[in-house]
Design a protein around this motif. Sequence first.
Motif, PDB file in Angstrom:
ATOM      1  N   HIS A 181     101.636  93.933  47.606  1.00  0.00           N
ATOM      2  CA  HIS A 181     102.414  93.637  48.645  1.00  0.00           C
ATOM      3  C   HIS A 181     102.145  92.488  49.552  1.00  0.00           C
ATOM      4  CE1 HIS A 181     103.217  98.075  48.578  1.00  0.00           C
ATOM      5  NE2 HIS A 181     102.070  98.247  48.467  1.00  0.00           N
ATOM      6  N   MET A 182     103.259  91.553  49.531  1.00  0.00           N
ATOM      7  CA  MET A 182     103.233  90.276  50.149  1.00  0.00           C
ATOM      8  C   MET A 182     104.563  90.095  50.295  1.00  0.00           C
ATOM      9  SD  MET A 182     102.055  87.768  46.797  1.00  0.00           S
ATOM     10  CE  MET A 182     100.606  88.363  46.700  1.00  0.00           C
ATOM     11  N   GLY A 183     104.752  88.981  51.119  1.00  0.00           N
ATOM     12  CA  GLY A 183     106.140  88.661  51.513  1.00  0.00           C
ATOM     13  C   GLY A 183     106.645  87.522  50.819  1.00  0.00           C
ATOM     14  N   TRP A 184     107.818  86.739  51.014  1.00  0.00           N
ATOM     15  CA  TRP A 184     108.249  85.747  50.269  1.00  0.00           C
ATOM     16  C   TRP A 184     107.520  84.373  50.301  1.00  0.00           C
ATOM     17  CZ3 TRP A 184     112.216  86.461  46.870  1.00  0.00           C
ATOM     18  CH2 TRP A 184     112.757  87.720  47.168  1.00  0.00           C
ATOM     19  N   ILE A 185     106.862  84.171  51.548  1.00  0.00           N
ATOM     20  CA  ILE A 185     106.169  82.863  51.377  1.00  0.00           C
ATOM     21  C   ILE A 185     104.903  83.111  50.491  1.00  0.00           C
ATOM     22  CG2 ILE A 185     104.951  81.409  52.918  1.00  0.00           C
ATOM     23  CD1 ILE A 185     106.995  81.752  55.292  1.00  0.00           C
ATOM     24  N   ALA A 186     104.326  84.023  50.727  1.00  0.00           N
ATOM     25  CA  ALA A 186     102.869  84.367  50.034  1.00  0.00           C
ATOM     26  C   ALA A 186     103.313  84.418  48.693  1.00  0.00           C
ATOM     27  CB  ALA A 186     102.327  85.855  50.334  1.00  0.00           C
ATOM     28  N   THR A 187     104.471  85.017  48.214  1.00  0.00           N
ATOM     29  CA  THR A 187     104.829  85.096  46.861  1.00  0.00           C
ATOM     30  C   THR A 187     105.269  83.440  46.448  1.00  0.00           C
ATOM     31  OG1 THR A 187     105.913  87.071  47.061  1.00  0.00           O
ATOM     32  CG2 THR A 187     106.620  85.818  45.128  1.00  0.00           C
ATOM     33  N   ILE A 188     105.787  82.706  47.175  1.00  0.00           N
ATOM     34  CA  ILE A 188     105.947  81.436  46.542  1.00  0.00           C
ATOM     35  C   ILE A 188     104.774  80.646  46.460  1.00  0.00           C
ATOM     36  CG2 ILE A 188     106.881  79.045  47.389  1.00  0.00           C
ATOM     37  CD1 ILE A 188     109.242  80.642  48.819  1.00  0.00           C
ATOM     38  N   LEU A 189     103.685  80.777  47.565  1.00  0.00           N
ATOM     39  CA  LEU A 189     102.323  80.039  47.380  1.00  0.00           C
ATOM     40  C   LEU A 189     101.814  80.448  46.206  1.00  0.00           C
ATOM     41  CD1 LEU A 189     101.649  79.948  51.270  1.00  0.00           C
ATOM     42  CD2 LEU A 189     102.448  78.287  49.629  1.00  0.00           C
ATOM     43  N   LEU A 190     101.717  81.924  45.863  1.00  0.00           N
ATOM     44  CA  LEU A 190     101.338  82.547  44.736  1.00  0.00           C
ATOM     45  C   LEU A 190     101.387  81.905  43.483  1.00  0.00           C
ATOM     46  CD1 LEU A 190      99.301  84.767  43.398  1.00  0.00           C
ATOM     47  CD2 LEU A 190     101.533  86.262  43.286  1.00  0.00           C
TER      48      LEU A 190
ATOM     49  N   LEU B 189     108.798  80.409  43.444  1.00  0.00           N
ATOM     50  CA  LEU B 189     109.119  81.926  43.805  1.00  0.00           C
ATOM     51  C   LEU B 189     109.499  82.446  42.449  1.00  0.00           C
ATOM     52  CD1 LEU B 189     110.604  83.909  45.587  1.00  0.00           C
ATOM     53  CD2 LEU B 189     112.674  82.710  45.390  1.00  0.00           C
ATOM     54  N   ILE B 190     109.958  81.845  41.424  1.00  0.00           N
ATOM     55  CA  ILE B 190     110.376  82.695  40.216  1.00  0.00           C
ATOM     56  C   ILE B 190     108.808  83.225  39.486  1.00  0.00           C
ATOM     57  CG2 ILE B 190     111.259  82.319  37.890  1.00  0.00           C
ATOM     58  CD1 ILE B 190     113.336  80.461  39.094  1.00  0.00           C
ATOM     59  N   ILE B 191     107.959  82.229  39.406  1.00  0.00           N
ATOM     60  CA  ILE B 191     106.612  82.665  38.784  1.00  0.00           C
ATOM     61  C   ILE B 191     105.847  83.714  39.675  1.00  0.00           C
ATOM     62  CG2 ILE B 191     104.356  81.640  38.200  1.00  0.00           C
ATOM     63  CD1 ILE B 191     106.328  80.384  36.659  1.00  0.00           C
ATOM     64  N   GLY B 192     105.996  83.529  40.910  1.00  0.00           N
ATOM     65  CA  GLY B 192     105.161  84.665  41.769  1.00  0.00           C
ATOM     66  C   GLY B 192     105.870  85.898  41.617  1.00  0.00           C
ATOM     67  N   VAL B 193     107.178  86.051  41.375  1.00  0.00           N
ATOM     68  CA  VAL B 193     107.830  87.357  41.403  1.00  0.00           C
ATOM     69  C   VAL B 193     107.563  87.823  40.005  1.00  0.00           C
ATOM     70  CG1 VAL B 193     110.242  88.350  41.021  1.00  0.00           C
ATOM     71  CG2 VAL B 193     109.948  86.816  42.931  1.00  0.00           C
ATOM     72  N   LEU B 194     107.653  86.999  39.003  1.00  0.00           N
ATOM     73  CA  LEU B 194     107.236  87.434  37.590  1.00  0.00           C
ATOM     74  C   LEU B 194     105.739  87.851  37.661  1.00  0.00           C
ATOM     75  CD1 LEU B 194     109.088  84.701  35.337  1.00  0.00           C
ATOM     76  CD2 LEU B 194     109.297  87.191  35.447  1.00  0.00           C
ATOM     77  N   ALA B 195     104.946  87.260  38.202  1.00  0.00           N
ATOM     78  CA  ALA B 195     103.476  87.675  38.221  1.00  0.00           C
ATOM     79  C   ALA B 195     103.490  89.095  38.972  1.00  0.00           C
ATOM     80  CB  ALA B 195     102.603  86.712  38.940  1.00  0.00           C
TER      81      ALA B 195
END
Length: 80
Positions: free
Chosen positions: A27-36, A12-18
């Motif tokens: 545009h993506m949800g929380w789960i997609a951000t975590i998977l990213l 989640l932290i890495i995805g939000v920073l990216a």
Amino acid sequence: MINVITAIISGLIIGVLARFFYPGSVHMGWIATILLGIGGSVIAGLVTSRGSADFNRAGCLASVIGAIVLIFIGRMLGIG
């Protein structure tokens, strides 16, 4: 069990920073951000291990760069 929770939180932290550092809106949800974030960490780990048998942890910066590369590839393929 603690490894799964740690992977979710760091993903989640890495995805939000990216998403923050990528130019333009993502545009993506929380789960997609975590998977990213998890995907970015895996890609960075594969690149930084340089073919060794051990899978070393990549640094936070390399993980964010790996996640940004995933966003870029997704945009090039028309997935985002």
